[in-house]
Design a protein around this motif. Structure first.
Motif, PDB file in Angstrom:
ATOM      1  N   ASP A 285     -32.667 -99.541 -39.809  1.00  0.00           N
ATOM      2  CA  ASP A 285     -31.728 -99.109 -40.949  1.00  0.00           C
ATOM      3  C   ASP A 285     -30.698 -99.946 -40.755  1.00  0.00           C
ATOM      4  OD1 ASP A 285     -33.345 -96.901 -41.943  1.00  0.00           O
ATOM      5  OD2 ASP A 285     -31.802 -95.449 -40.918  1.00  0.00           O
ATOM      6  N   LEU A 286     -30.106-100.422 -42.075  1.00  0.00           N
ATOM      7  CA  LEU A 286     -28.768-100.968 -42.257  1.00  0.00           C
ATOM      8  C   LEU A 286     -27.856-100.453 -42.507  1.00  0.00           C
ATOM      9  CD1 LEU A 286     -30.266-104.366 -44.070  1.00  0.00           C
ATOM     10  CD2 LEU A 286     -30.159-104.007 -41.721  1.00  0.00           C
ATOM     11  N   LEU A 287     -26.867-100.225 -41.659  1.00  0.00           N
ATOM     12  CA  LEU A 287     -25.607 -99.379 -41.931  1.00  0.00           C
ATOM     13  C   LEU A 287     -24.566 -99.968 -42.394  1.00  0.00           C
ATOM     14  CD1 LEU A 287     -25.835 -97.271 -38.496  1.00  0.00           C
ATOM     15  CD2 LEU A 287     -27.132 -97.049 -40.642  1.00  0.00           C
ATOM     16  N   HIS A 288     -23.901 -99.801 -43.527  1.00  0.00           N
ATOM     17  CA  HIS A 288     -22.859-100.622 -44.303  1.00  0.00           C
ATOM     18  C   HIS A 288     -21.683 -99.775 -44.091  1.00  0.00           C
ATOM     19  CE1 HIS A 288     -25.571-103.264 -46.265  1.00  0.00           C
ATOM     20  NE2 HIS A 288     -26.289-102.160 -46.486  1.00  0.00           N
ATOM     21  N   PHE A 289     -20.660-100.225 -43.129  1.00  0.00           N
ATOM     22  CA  PHE A 289     -19.459 -99.781 -42.988  1.00  0.00           C
ATOM     23  C   PHE A 289     -18.248-100.762 -43.573  1.00  0.00           C
ATOM     24  CE2 PHE A 289     -21.927 -98.675 -39.248  1.00  0.00           C
ATOM     25  CZ  PHE A 289     -21.673 -97.414 -39.073  1.00  0.00           C
ATOM     26  N   ALA A 290     -17.076 -99.790 -43.783  1.00  0.00           N
ATOM     27  CA  ALA A 290     -15.700-100.470 -44.132  1.00  0.00           C
ATOM     28  C   ALA A 290     -14.818 -99.825 -43.192  1.00  0.00           C
ATOM     29  CB  ALA A 290     -15.420-100.171 -45.576  1.00  0.00           C
ATOM     30  N   GLY A 291     -13.903-100.568 -42.593  1.00  0.00           N
ATOM     31  CA  GLY A 291     -13.062 -99.838 -41.685  1.00  0.00           C
ATOM     32  C   GLY A 291     -11.977-100.837 -40.954  1.00  0.00           C
ATOM     33  N   VAL A 292     -10.903-100.404 -40.418  1.00  0.00           N
ATOM     34  CA  VAL A 292     -10.076-101.158 -39.651  1.00  0.00           C
ATOM     35  C   VAL A 292     -10.412-101.690 -38.626  1.00  0.00           C
ATOM     36  CG1 VAL A 292      -8.176 -99.586 -40.655  1.00  0.00           C
ATOM     37  CG2 VAL A 292      -9.153 -99.214 -38.353  1.00  0.00           C
ATOM     38  N   LEU A 293      -9.854-102.898 -38.030  1.00  0.00           N
ATOM     39  CA  LEU A 293     -10.421-103.819 -36.958  1.00  0.00           C
ATOM     40  C   LEU A 293     -10.685-103.021 -35.678  1.00  0.00           C
ATOM     41  CD1 LEU A 293     -11.113-106.556 -36.117  1.00  0.00           C
ATOM     42  CD2 LEU A 293      -8.637-106.864 -35.405  1.00  0.00           C
ATOM     43  N   GLU A 294      -9.812-102.200 -35.140  1.00  0.00           N
ATOM     44  CA  GLU A 294      -9.840-101.428 -33.996  1.00  0.00           C
ATOM     45  C   GLU A 294     -11.374-100.721 -33.892  1.00  0.00           C
ATOM     46  OE1 GLU A 294      -7.072 -99.371 -32.117  1.00  0.00           O
ATOM     47  OE2 GLU A 294      -5.388-100.721 -32.847  1.00  0.00           O
ATOM     48  N   SER A 295     -11.426-100.096 -35.075  1.00  0.00           N
ATOM     49  CA  SER A 295     -12.754 -99.059 -34.853  1.00  0.00           C
ATOM     50  C   SER A 295     -13.977-100.073 -35.105  1.00  0.00           C
ATOM     51  CB  SER A 295     -12.645 -98.241 -36.330  1.00  0.00           C
ATOM     52  OG  SER A 295     -11.716 -97.270 -35.987  1.00  0.00           O
ATOM     53  N   VAL A 296     -13.998-101.165 -35.949  1.00  0.00           N
ATOM     54  CA  VAL A 296     -15.105-102.108 -36.239  1.00  0.00           C
ATOM     55  C   VAL A 296     -15.355-102.661 -34.791  1.00  0.00           C
ATOM     56  CG1 VAL A 296     -15.811-104.225 -37.075  1.00  0.00           C
ATOM     57  CG2 VAL A 296     -14.752-102.608 -38.484  1.00  0.00           C
ATOM     58  N   VAL A 297     -14.401-102.897 -33.937  1.00  0.00           N
ATOM     59  CA  VAL A 297     -14.683-103.352 -32.581  1.00  0.00           C
ATOM     60  C   VAL A 297     -15.378-102.233 -31.795  1.00  0.00           C
ATOM     61  CG1 VAL A 297     -13.547-104.072 -30.254  1.00  0.00           C
ATOM     62  CG2 VAL A 297     -12.785-104.930 -32.369  1.00  0.00           C
ATOM     63  N   ASP A 298     -14.921-101.195 -31.740  1.00  0.00           N
ATOM     64  CA  ASP A 298     -15.498-100.148 -31.120  1.00  0.00           C
ATOM     65  C   ASP A 298     -16.989 -99.969 -31.628  1.00  0.00           C
ATOM     66  OD1 ASP A 298     -13.378 -99.586 -29.584  1.00  0.00           O
ATOM     67  OD2 ASP A 298     -12.598 -97.959 -30.989  1.00  0.00           O
ATOM     68  N   LEU A 299     -17.263-100.044 -33.052  1.00  0.00           N
ATOM     69  CA  LEU A 299     -18.587 -99.862 -33.482  1.00  0.00           C
ATOM     70  C   LEU A 299     -19.664-101.108 -32.756  1.00  0.00           C
ATOM     71  CD1 LEU A 299     -20.380 -98.715 -35.787  1.00  0.00           C
ATOM     72  CD2 LEU A 299     -19.477-100.621 -37.187  1.00  0.00           C
ATOM     73  N   THR A 300     -18.971-102.322 -32.757  1.00  0.00           N
ATOM     74  CA  THR A 300     -19.957-103.228 -32.087  1.00  0.00           C
ATOM     75  C   THR A 300     -20.232-102.952 -30.757  1.00  0.00           C
ATOM     76  OG1 THR A 300     -18.187-104.666 -31.593  1.00  0.00           O
ATOM     77  CG2 THR A 300     -18.735-104.857 -33.515  1.00  0.00           C
ATOM     78  N   ARG A 301     -19.475-101.982 -29.909  1.00  0.00           N
ATOM     79  CA  ARG A 301     -19.778-101.488 -28.571  1.00  0.00           C
ATOM     80  C   ARG A 301     -20.817-100.476 -28.587  1.00  0.00           C
ATOM     81  NH1 ARG A 301     -15.929-103.426 -24.927  1.00  0.00           N
ATOM     82  NH2 ARG A 301     -16.592-101.594 -23.753  1.00  0.00           N
ATOM     83  N   ILE A 302     -21.221 -99.977 -29.542  1.00  0.00           N
ATOM     84  CA  ILE A 302     -22.109 -98.939 -29.497  1.00  0.00           C
ATOM     85  C   ILE A 302     -23.479 -99.365 -29.121  1.00  0.00           C
ATOM     86  CG2 ILE A 302     -23.387 -96.908 -30.668  1.00  0.00           C
ATOM     87  CD1 ILE A 302     -20.933 -96.824 -32.279  1.00  0.00           C
ATOM     88  N   ARG A 303     -24.221 -98.806 -28.227  1.00  0.00           N
ATOM     89  CA  ARG A 303     -25.679 -99.495 -27.731  1.00  0.00           C
ATOM     90  C   ARG A 303     -26.711 -99.058 -28.829  1.00  0.00           C
ATOM     91  NH1 ARG A 303     -29.498 -96.784 -23.473  1.00  0.00           N
ATOM     92  NH2 ARG A 303     -28.012 -94.795 -23.835  1.00  0.00           N
ATOM     93  N   GLY A 304     -27.380-100.019 -29.005  1.00  0.00           N
ATOM     94  CA  GLY A 304     -28.468 -99.743 -30.232  1.00  0.00           C
ATOM     95  C   GLY A 304     -28.133-100.131 -31.576  1.00  0.00           C
ATOM     96  N   LEU A 305     -26.871-100.646 -31.582  1.00  0.00           N
ATOM     97  CA  LEU A 305     -26.411-101.292 -33.031  1.00  0.00           C
ATOM     98  C   LEU A 305     -26.108-102.743 -32.731  1.00  0.00           C
ATOM     99  CD1 LEU A 305     -24.224 -98.467 -34.519  1.00  0.00           C
ATOM    100  CD2 LEU A 305     -26.463 -98.857 -35.162  1.00  0.00           C
ATOM    101  N   THR A 306     -26.682-103.725 -33.689  1.00  0.00           N
ATOM    102  CA  THR A 306     -26.248-105.160 -33.681  1.00  0.00           C
ATOM    103  C   THR A 306     -26.004-105.539 -35.103  1.00  0.00           C
ATOM    104  OG1 THR A 306     -28.503-105.616 -34.148  1.00  0.00           O
ATOM    105  CG2 THR A 306     -27.870-105.577 -31.673  1.00  0.00           C
ATOM    106  N   PRO A 307     -25.353-106.686 -35.270  1.00  0.00           N
ATOM    107  CA  PRO A 307     -24.822-107.004 -36.722  1.00  0.00           C
ATOM    108  C   PRO A 307     -26.137-107.518 -37.114  1.00  0.00           C
ATOM    109  CG  PRO A 307     -23.449-107.926 -34.815  1.00  0.00           C
ATOM    110  CD  PRO A 307     -24.584-107.237 -34.100  1.00  0.00           C
ATOM    111  N   ALA A 308     -26.187-106.976 -38.530  1.00  0.00           N
ATOM    112  CA  ALA A 308     -27.103-107.290 -39.300  1.00  0.00           C
ATOM    113  C   ALA A 308     -27.361-108.788 -39.648  1.00  0.00           C
ATOM    114  CB  ALA A 308     -27.311-106.312 -40.582  1.00  0.00           C
TER     115      ALA A 308
END
Length: 605
Positions: A285-308
């Motif tokens: 699945d490709l998950l499309h997000f929009a958000g502030v920088l701090e939360s985007v950084v936290d998003l990249t730390r989630i195991r099982g998600l990688t930049p598409a």
């Protein structure tokens, strides 16, 4: 009053005054006070600086490295999810935090527990939308309460019991044996504090959860999300075999990051809009997000998600997130993210784009890059250095906390933590050795680099703790502590008809003394006094000894009274008086429980 006593008293007044009425940094005030004590000869340099090689500061330094290793591998997020969950209220969050911390603190070093929990609480507070200042002080105080659960709870308990056992085996204790006291069984030594410690913890933790919303101010504000905040558009791919597969958006905590919005899921040739919390995640699945920088950084730390859009291809240990503002002279102007050979040219991959004044909901790869666009890049730390003067970018900066998480090392970091805890509990090796062995193992197994380990050590905390121990030495060496203890003996001699009132006074005075000479210093000073009080009044010494433990453990009134308070003082943004506001009622609770219960377990006669 001697010159040394006068100088020490004046320095203490200055120290407290600066902490109360100025914005001066705590470590600067404490080190400045220590310098004055050396200048006027109250302490020698060796005495003043001895606090920096005490067990506490040495352990804390290593624990900062261990905690950094846990964070760099994503183990912090896993532990937080397992232990803390997602409570709906502040009191619920505090209960979830304080109960396990207090139980753990009864059987292992409280400093180690608080050091490990600090990064967990920081991330958790952000996810549940609670000011971290509402959690840091309860974290420290619950660890202090737990220290009264058993003999192992704090080193102070061990010090006092050691002094008592040595005294009880000498001829000085003959009078106590004549009235049925003087010796303790092994069970009484280990569990003697439990009878009053557990009720005090239950009442104290309940009080914090019920009333801290009014007694603790919001010193650290929650993330301020405004319309002007930079909102990146980022697409993340659900990895094959990821633990997230089959979970709903809600269960995967993808709706819990503040300022982050999941506006679509691309599944094969289908685009799902207005994604609900019950939508299940599927492979690729490709998950499309929009958000502030701090939360985007936290998003990249989630195991099982990688930049598409791909990554930089660098090893995980070298990868960081970097922000770069596109200049009007950049060669890729007018090209889409997919079309430009950005990775080949710059050794970095574009994983997010922010464009001021424009809200988009399409794919990042189809965005045409324009001057002024801010790019979020997956690159190395060297990108910012190499391109800071490049004509292609107006501004380049490394994102704080933007290192790529080494999820493949999470199990290793968890095993290192477990091994450290076992060593601390069993005592197979010295505590400092156990902690630094774990710290070196984190570096040796590449859970984190040496550079990250060095930057993880909070030198402000270490300076503050080491300096505070030195000031405690001055209070004892100058004779100021002895003067205070003698005055206490004069006061309690007037209460001979009320042993419980004397016990309450011992706990109160010891608790107050511990705020300024450390709990170790207070225990050592007061031990001889309480034995003399018991002998003078013809009472068994046991209730006073366990009352001394309760008092020495009441480190609720100031940030300088105990190491865990100092550890949360800076991160929580607290003021000196914040501790008194919440700490005075807790001190009353401890005095009440100890005065009521200890004489029932260890009678006066």
């Amino acid at each position: 009053m001697t010159f040394a006593v006068l100088i020490t008293l004046l320095v203490l007044v200055l120290l407290i005054g600066f902490l109360l009425f100025t914005n001066a940094s705590t470590d600067v005030v404490i080190i400045g006070s220590l310098v004055l004590l050396m200048l006027f000869g109250v302490l020698t340099p060796i005495q003043a600086l001895s606090g920096f090689i005490e067990t506490g500061p040495l352990m804390i330094g290593g624990l900062f490295v261990v905690a950094a290793g846990l964070r760099e591998t994503g183990m912090v997020e896993r532990v937080a999810k397992l232990l803390l969950g997602r409570p709906n209220t502040l009191s619920g969050a505090q209960f979830r935090l304080m109960i396990p911390v207090s139980v753990l603190s009864g059987f292992m070093n409280t400093t180690a527990i608080v050091a490990m929990y600090l990064p967990i609480v920081s991330d958790w507070a952000k996810r549940i939308g609670v000011s971290s200042s509402k959690l840091y002080m309860p974290l420290s105080f619950s660890a202090i309460f737990g220290g009264q659960f058993s003999q192992l709870g704090t080193a102070t308990n061990l010090v006092i019991l050691g002094l008592y056992i040595k005294w009880s085996e000498s001829d000085q204790s003959n009078w106590a044996r004549e009235i049925g006291g003087g010796e303790l069984s092994s069970a009484a030594e280990f569990w003697g504090m439990t009878a009053s410690g557990i009720p005090a913890a239950i009442l104290g933790i309940s009080f914090i959860a019920l009333f801290s919303k009014w007694l603790l101010p919001d010193r650290v504000k929650q993330m301020d999300i405004t319309d002007e905040a930079r909102r990146y558009e980022v697409t993340m791919r659900v990895d094959p075999g990821a633990a997230l597969l089959g979970k709903t958006i809600e269960e995967a905590n993808l709706r819990s990051l503040p300022g982050l919005y999941l506006f679509g899921i691309e599944r094969g040739s289908t685009m799902l809009h207005a994604v609900g919390p019950d939508e299940c995640l599927q492979e690729n699945d490709l998950l499309h997000f929009a958000g502030v920088l701090e939360s985007v950084v936290d998003l990249t730390r989630i195991r099982g998600l990688t930049p598409a859009e791909g990554d930089s291809g660098l090893h995980q240990s070298r990868r960081v997130l970097v922000e770069a503002v596109v200049s009007a002279e950049a060669p890729f102007i007018g090209q889409t993210v997919k079309q430009c050979s950005f990775r080949t040219t710059y050794g970095a991959a574009i994983i997010g784009v922010f464009r001021s004044g424009e809200k988009r909901s399409g794919k990042i790869g189809n965005m045409t890059l324009e001057p002024g666009d801010t790019l979020l890049l997956d690159s190395s730390a060297g990108f910012a250095r190499l391109n800071k003067d490049s004509r292609d970018f107006y501004l380049v900066s490394t994102v704080e906390g933007g290192r790529v998480v080494r999820h493949d090392r999470a199990l290793i970091s968890g095993l290192i933590l477990l091994a450290m805890i076992i060593l601390l509990i069993t005592g197979w090796t010295d505590k400092v050795v156990a902690v630094w062995l774990a710290a070196m193992a984190m570096i040796g197994t590449r859970c984190l680099s040496g550079a990250i380990a060095r930057s993880a050590i909070n030198w402000q905390v270490l300076l503050t703790i080491g300096g505070a121990i030195g000031i405690g030495q001055a209070v004892q060496a100058s004779g100021l502590a002895k003067i205070g203890a003698t005055g206490l003996l004069d006061v309690v001699s007037t209460m001979a008809d009320s042993p419980r009132l004397i016990l309450a006074s011992v706990i109160l005075i010891t608790g107050f003394l511990a705020q300024f000479v450390t709990n170790y210093g207070a225990a050592t000073i007061m031990f001889a006094i309480v034995i003399l009080i018991a002998e003078t009044l013809g009472l068994r010494p046991e209730p006073f000894v366990f009352g001394l433990m309760a008092g020495a453990g009441c480190n609720f009134l100031t940030p300088i009274g105990y190491q865990t308070n100092l550890m949360v003082f800076g991160p929580g943004g607290y003021r000196f008086t914040d501790f008194m506001r919440l700490g005075i009622p807790l001190l009353v609770i401890v005095i009440f429980c100890a005065t009521l219960i200890i004489p029932l377990v260890f009678p006066f006669s």
